[in-house]
Design a protein around this motif. Sequence first.
Motif, PDB file in Angstrom:
ATOM      1  N   PHE A  61      54.263  50.724  57.931  1.00 48.75           N
ATOM      2  CA  PHE A  61      53.330  49.618  57.722  1.00 48.75           C
ATOM      3  C   PHE A  61      53.007  49.485  56.244  1.00 48.75           C
ATOM      4  CE2 PHE A  61      48.923  48.100  57.251  1.00 48.75           C
ATOM      5  CZ  PHE A  61      49.017  46.877  57.897  1.00 48.75           C
ATOM      6  N   PHE A  62      53.076  48.259  55.763  1.00 49.12           N
ATOM      7  CA  PHE A  62      52.714  47.989  54.371  1.00 49.12           C
ATOM      8  C   PHE A  62      51.837  46.746  54.323  1.00 49.12           C
ATOM      9  CE2 PHE A  62      53.564  45.588  50.441  1.00 49.12           C
ATOM     10  CZ  PHE A  62      53.036  46.487  49.524  1.00 49.12           C
ATOM     11  N   ALA A  63      50.739  46.845  53.593  1.00 52.79           N
ATOM     12  CA  ALA A  63      49.827  45.711  53.450  1.00 52.79           C
ATOM     13  C   ALA A  63      49.449  45.559  51.982  1.00 52.79           C
ATOM     14  CB  ALA A  63      48.577  45.923  54.294  1.00 52.79           C
ATOM     15  N   PHE A  64      49.408  44.313  51.535  1.00 48.67           N
ATOM     16  CA  PHE A  64      49.012  44.039  50.162  1.00 48.67           C
ATOM     17  C   PHE A  64      48.213  42.742  50.127  1.00 48.67           C
ATOM     18  CE2 PHE A  64      49.680  41.789  46.154  1.00 48.67           C
ATOM     19  CZ  PHE A  64      49.259  42.749  45.243  1.00 48.67           C
ATOM     20  N   SER A  65      47.129  42.759  49.404  1.00 41.53           N
ATOM     21  CA  SER A  65      46.342  41.541  49.223  1.00 41.53           C
ATOM     22  C   SER A  65      45.763  41.538  47.817  1.00 41.53           C
ATOM     23  CB  SER A  65      45.224  41.448  50.263  1.00 41.53           C
ATOM     24  OG  SER A  65      44.317  42.530  50.123  1.00 41.53           O
ATOM     25  N   SER A  66      45.689  40.363  47.231  1.00 40.60           N
ATOM     26  CA  SER A  66      45.106  40.244  45.899  1.00 40.60           C
ATOM     27  C   SER A  66      44.510  38.857  45.749  1.00 40.60           C
ATOM     28  CB  SER A  66      46.162  40.477  44.818  1.00 40.60           C
ATOM     29  OG  SER A  66      47.155  39.464  44.857  1.00 40.60           O
ATOM     30  N   SER A  67      43.533  38.756  44.878  1.00 37.15           N
ATOM     31  CA  SER A  67      42.934  37.459  44.585  1.00 37.15           C
ATOM     32  C   SER A  67      42.420  37.466  43.155  1.00 37.15           C
ATOM     33  CB  SER A  67      41.788  37.142  45.559  1.00 37.15           C
ATOM     34  OG  SER A  67      40.712  38.036  45.369  1.00 37.15           O
ATOM     35  N   VAL A  68      42.384  36.293  42.562  1.00 41.70           N
ATOM     36  CA  VAL A  68      41.854  36.131  41.219  1.00 41.70           C
ATOM     37  C   VAL A  68      41.020  34.858  41.188  1.00 41.70           C
ATOM     38  CG1 VAL A  68      43.921  34.886  40.442  1.00 41.70           C
ATOM     39  CG2 VAL A  68      42.429  35.999  38.762  1.00 41.70           C
ATOM     40  N   SER A  69      39.920  34.885  40.485  1.00 44.31           N
ATOM     41  CA  SER A  69      39.077  33.708  40.354  1.00 44.31           C
ATOM     42  C   SER A  69      38.451  33.704  38.969  1.00 44.31           C
ATOM     43  CB  SER A  69      37.985  33.686  41.434  1.00 44.31           C
ATOM     44  OG  SER A  69      37.155  34.826  41.317  1.00 44.31           O
ATOM     45  N   ALA A  70      38.214  32.510  38.472  1.00 47.43           N
ATOM     46  CA  ALA A  70      37.616  32.373  37.143  1.00 47.43           C
ATOM     47  C   ALA A  70      36.749  31.128  37.115  1.00 47.43           C
ATOM     48  CB  ALA A  70      38.707  32.286  36.075  1.00 47.43           C
ATOM     49  N   PHE A  71      35.702  31.158  36.308  1.00 45.95           N
ATOM     50  CA  PHE A  71      34.853  29.982  36.171  1.00 45.95           C
ATOM     51  C   PHE A  71      34.406  29.806  34.725  1.00 45.95           C
ATOM     52  CE2 PHE A  71      31.638  33.254  36.611  1.00 45.95           C
ATOM     53  CZ  PHE A  71      30.618  32.829  35.774  1.00 45.95           C
ATOM     54  N   LYS A  72      34.071  28.583  34.399  1.00 51.57           N
ATOM     55  CA  LYS A  72      33.547  28.232  33.083  1.00 51.57           C
ATOM     56  C   LYS A  72      32.361  27.300  33.285  1.00 51.57           C
ATOM     57  CE  LYS A  72      33.507  27.872  28.532  1.00 51.57           C
ATOM     58  NZ  LYS A  72      33.162  29.022  27.658  1.00 51.57           N
ATOM     59  N   HIS A  73      31.221  27.648  32.674  1.00 56.20           N
ATOM     60  CA  HIS A  73      30.000  26.872  32.824  1.00 56.20           C
ATOM     61  C   HIS A  73      29.607  26.313  31.462  1.00 56.20           C
ATOM     62  CE1 HIS A  73      25.543  26.488  33.903  1.00 56.20           C
ATOM     63  NE2 HIS A  73      26.192  25.693  34.722  1.00 56.20           N
ATOM     64  N   ILE A  74      29.613  24.975  31.318  1.00 55.25           N
ATOM     65  CA  ILE A  74      29.279  24.314  30.059  1.00 55.25           C
ATOM     66  C   ILE A  74      28.195  23.286  30.343  1.00 55.25           C
ATOM     67  CG2 ILE A  74      30.155  23.013  28.082  1.00 55.25           C
ATOM     68  CD1 ILE A  74      32.965  23.949  28.834  1.00 55.25           C
ATOM     69  N   ASP A  75      26.972  23.580  29.893  1.00 55.56           N
ATOM     70  CA  ASP A  75      25.847  22.676  30.124  1.00 55.56           C
ATOM     71  C   ASP A  75      25.723  22.358  31.617  1.00 55.56           C
ATOM     72  OD1 ASP A  75      25.280  22.632  27.383  1.00 55.56           O
ATOM     73  OD2 ASP A  75      26.701  20.998  27.026  1.00 55.56           O
ATOM     74  N   ASP A  76      25.899  21.090  32.001  1.00 58.28           N
ATOM     75  CA  ASP A  76      25.787  20.685  33.406  1.00 58.28           C
ATOM     76  C   ASP A  76      27.131  20.662  34.121  1.00 58.28           C
ATOM     77  OD1 ASP A  76      23.033  20.329  33.180  1.00 58.28           O
ATOM     78  OD2 ASP A  76      23.254  18.260  32.489  1.00 58.28           O
ATOM     79  N   HIS A  77      28.175  21.184  33.493  1.00 56.99           N
ATOM     80  CA  HIS A  77      29.528  21.149  34.056  1.00 56.99           C
ATOM     81  C   HIS A  77      29.976  22.561  34.447  1.00 56.99           C
ATOM     82  CE1 HIS A  77      29.849  17.040  32.457  1.00 56.99           C
ATOM     83  NE2 HIS A  77      29.297  17.528  31.353  1.00 56.99           N
ATOM     84  N   TYR A  78      30.644  22.630  35.599  1.00 49.09           N
ATOM     85  CA  TYR A  78      31.071  23.923  36.130  1.00 49.09           C
ATOM     86  C   TYR A  78      32.499  23.793  36.652  1.00 49.09           C
ATOM     87  CZ  TYR A  78      31.104  27.957  39.334  1.00 49.09           C
ATOM     88  OH  TYR A  78      31.425  29.111  40.000  1.00 49.09           O
TER      89      TYR A  78
END
Length: 261
Positions: A61-78
């Motif tokens: 049995f082999f299992a692999f999971s990955s995730s990446v997330s990024a955000f940028k917050h500028i004044d009223d913009h996200y």
Amino acid sequence: MSIRQKIIVTLFLFFLPCLMGDTFSRGDDTRTEAPEIYSTNNSWGANFSIGTNYTDGNVDFFAFSSSVSAFKHIDDHYFNLQGSYVYREVNGDAIFDKLQAFLRYDYFLSDLWRIFVLNTHSRNQFLDLDYRVTIGVGVWYDIFLNDTIQNGISFAPIYNYEQFAGDIDDETIELSFRNIFKWHIGEGVEFVADVFFIPNANNFDDYRFFGLFYFETKIYSDTLFLRVSLQEEYDSKPQDDIKHSDVIFTTSLVFKFGSEG
């Protein structure tokens, strides 16, 4: 042993048997995982998580999971970007293979109200799904119950296009209702419950349900965390030979980076 260490050991031992069971079945929905609530005090941030499991013996049995997330917050913009990949293999045969990507832009009308535009892309080999794209525009409202508990609700009409194996295409207009609950239990420890209900705008008997529930606790500084999650996905009208419901348990390490604005 500190309270945090006890939580880490308890969660790991509780969910470890689930990791080696058959909870990674193939009938899951392709709804891209919902974005988390990020602190608006940060001008930018990024998360990376990875989890794996390997067994060699009577059952390989082999299992692999990955995730990446990024955000940028500028004044009223996200701006928010996410991607994830999940793969499971038993005795050399792939039983689960899913790739997803997510884009979202939010504009803050006030401290509590915002409007957003989202775009998701995904594929799932075991749904015979070659490609799926969604585009939606919605409104979001935050409810701060106290200093430790936050709840967000949103509504968004969504255009959904799917292309299945055998040149089968499907286009629908869906309605996405979402509720996300976040509780800061203590320093470095939190619980999140994120729930979607997504019916077909023309037929409410045709719907999807998505629920993500997880505990997360800090291991080192404000950078390394342990996350134990349960994901439930349900499709009222799946493709032929595909199950309605799927449950996934995952234990993973999460790396967080960011900067205060």
